[in-house]
Design a protein around this motif. Structure first.
Motif, mmCIF file in Angstrom:
data_model
loop_
_atom_site.group_PDB
_atom_site.id
_atom_site.type_symbol
_atom_site.label_atom_id
_atom_site.label_comp_id
_atom_site.label_asym_id
_atom_site.label_seq_id
_atom_site.Cartn_x
_atom_site.Cartn_y
_atom_site.Cartn_z
ATOM 1 N N VAL A 165 0.867 -1.183 0.000
ATOM 2 C CA VAL A 165 0.000 0.000 0.000
ATOM 3 C C VAL A 165 0.898 1.225 0.000
ATOM 4 N N TRP A 166 0.891 1.987 -1.099
ATOM 5 C CA TRP A 166 1.752 3.151 -1.218
ATOM 6 C C TRP A 166 1.035 4.377 -0.687
ATOM 7 N N PRO A 167 1.736 5.197 0.119
ATOM 8 C CA PRO A 167 1.078 6.408 0.622
ATOM 9 C C PRO A 167 0.906 7.434 -0.473
ATOM 10 N N SER A 168 -0.102 8.252 -0.298
ATOM 11 C CA SER A 168 -0.362 9.315 -1.270
ATOM 12 C C SER A 168 0.391 10.573 -0.855
ATOM 13 N N VAL A 169 1.151 11.146 -1.791
ATOM 14 C CA VAL A 169 1.961 12.337 -1.535
ATOM 15 C C VAL A 169 1.591 13.379 -2.577
ATOM 16 N N ASP A 170 1.288 14.600 -2.089
ATOM 17 C CA ASP A 170 0.955 15.661 -3.032
ATOM 18 C C ASP A 170 2.200 16.479 -3.364
ATOM 19 N N GLU A 173 3.936 18.524 -0.348
ATOM 20 C CA GLU A 173 4.784 17.733 0.533
ATOM 21 C C GLU A 173 6.108 17.376 -0.133
#
Length: 274
Positions: A165-170, A173
Motif C-alpha cells: 500500500v503506497w502512501p499518497s503524496v501531493d 509535501e
C-alpha cells in the motif's frame, strides 16, 4: 502344536538374532558386573555425612570416633578403587594428625594465653562446604528447561504476501521534502582552503626590479601590506636575504628615523639575476 516364542520374550540379541535361552557353556567372570555407589563427592562430603548422621556438634567434633568411622569407609573404598581413595587417604592423615595433637598436652607461652584448637581449620572448611552444598541443592531445585518444563512452540502457516500500500503524496509535501533536503545539504558543505605558494627567491627578484629604476627607496614602500600577512612576511625575509648576500644596503640616519633600502654597488642590473 507349540507356538514359536516372540521377540518380546527374548533374553538378549546376539548379532541381531533373538536369544531365548542362555548357552550351557556361558561363563560370566566375577568382575564382569560391578556396582558403584557414588554417595559422596569427596572427603568433606563424607565427614559432613558422618557428623550429621550422628548429630555431632560440628564445633566440638569427637575426633576419635569420627576418625574411626572415616577410616572404616576409606578401607572399603581402597579395596575396590585405589585411585579414588587417594584424596580420602589425605583427609585421613589430616584427621589422625588432629587427633594426635589433641592427645598431646597444650603448649602455652604464658598462663593467660589460650591454645589454638587443632580442629578449627577443619571446622571452617566443613562449614563452608556445607553452605556451598546447600546452595547447590537450592539451585538444583529450581525449575530447569528440558527437565521440568519445555518452551511452547507453534508453527504458523505462511500467509500470502499482501499487496503493498503506497502512501499518497501531493506536490506541496514533495516540495517541502526537497527544501529540507537542500537545507541539510548546505549544513554538510565543506570547502578546501589552499595555502598560497610563496617563493622567497621570487620576492627577492621582485624587490630588485622595484629598486632598479631609482636604486633608492624607503623600507615601507617596498613592502605591500595589502597582499596579506603571508606575503608581507615573505617580502621581509626576501629583503633580509638580499641584505645578507650584499645585493642591497639598509641605512638609517638616526634612531627612529626612516629606514632606506638601496642597491649596493655590486648589485646586478638585470631583473632575472637572483
Amino acid at each position: 502344536m507349540s507356538l514359536a516364542p516372540s521377540d518380546s520374550t527374548a533374553l538378549a540379541r546376539l548379532y541381531g538374532e533373538p536369544l531365548f535361552a542362555l548357552p550351557p557353556d556361558l561363563y560370566i567372570p566375577p568382575d564382569a558386573l560391578a556396582v558403584f555407589l557414588d554417595a559422596f563427592e569427596g572427603p568433606l562430603d563424607l565427614l559432613l555425612y558422618l557428623i550429621r548422621r550422628q548429630n555431632f556438634n560440628i564445633l566440638d567434633i569427637p575426633m576419635a570416633q569420627l576418625t574411626r568411622q572415616y577410616l572404616g569407609y576409606v578401607e572399603q573404598v581402597r579395596a575396590h578403587n585405589l585411585e579414588l581413595a587417594g584424596e580420602y587417604l589425605l583427609m585421613a592423615a589430616l584427621l589422625i594428625e588432629i587427633k594426635s595433637r589433641l592427645l598431646l598436652p597444650p603448649k602455652r607461652s604464658s598462663p593467660e594465653a589460650e591454645t589454638a584448637d587443632p580442629r578449627a581449620e577443619l571446622v571452617r572448611r566443613l562449614l563452608e562446604y556445607e553452605q556451598v552444598k546447600l546452595a547447590a541443592l537450592l539451585i538444583e531445585a529450581l525449575p530447569q528447561h528440558g527437565r521440568d518444563f519445555w518452551y511452547a512452540q507453534a508453527t504458523l502457516a505462511a500467509a500470502a504476501p499482501a499487496a503493498p500500500v503506497w502512501p499518497s503524496v501531493d506536490a506541496a509535501e514533495l516540495a517541502q521534502a526537497w527544501v529540507a533536503l537542500m537545507e541539510r545539504a548546505r549544513l554538510v558543505q565543506s570547502h578546501r582552503i589552499e595555502r598560497p605558494q610563496l617563493s622567497v627567491r621570487a620576492f627577492m627578484s621582485q624587490l630588485l626590479r622595484q629598486l632598479q629604476p631609482r636604486r633608492f627607496a624607503e623600507f615601507g614602500e617596498l613592502l605591500e601590506p595589502a597582499r596579506g600577512v603571508a606575503a608581507l612576511i615573505v617580502s621581509f625575509i626576501a629583503l633580509l636575504e638580499l641584505s645578507r648576500e650584499g645585493l642591497v644596503e639598509l641605512t638609517q640616519a638616526s634612531a627612529y628615523a626612516p629606514i632606506y633600502v638601496r642597491l649596493s654597488a655590486s648589485s646586478p642590473t638585470g631583473p632575472d639575476t637572483v
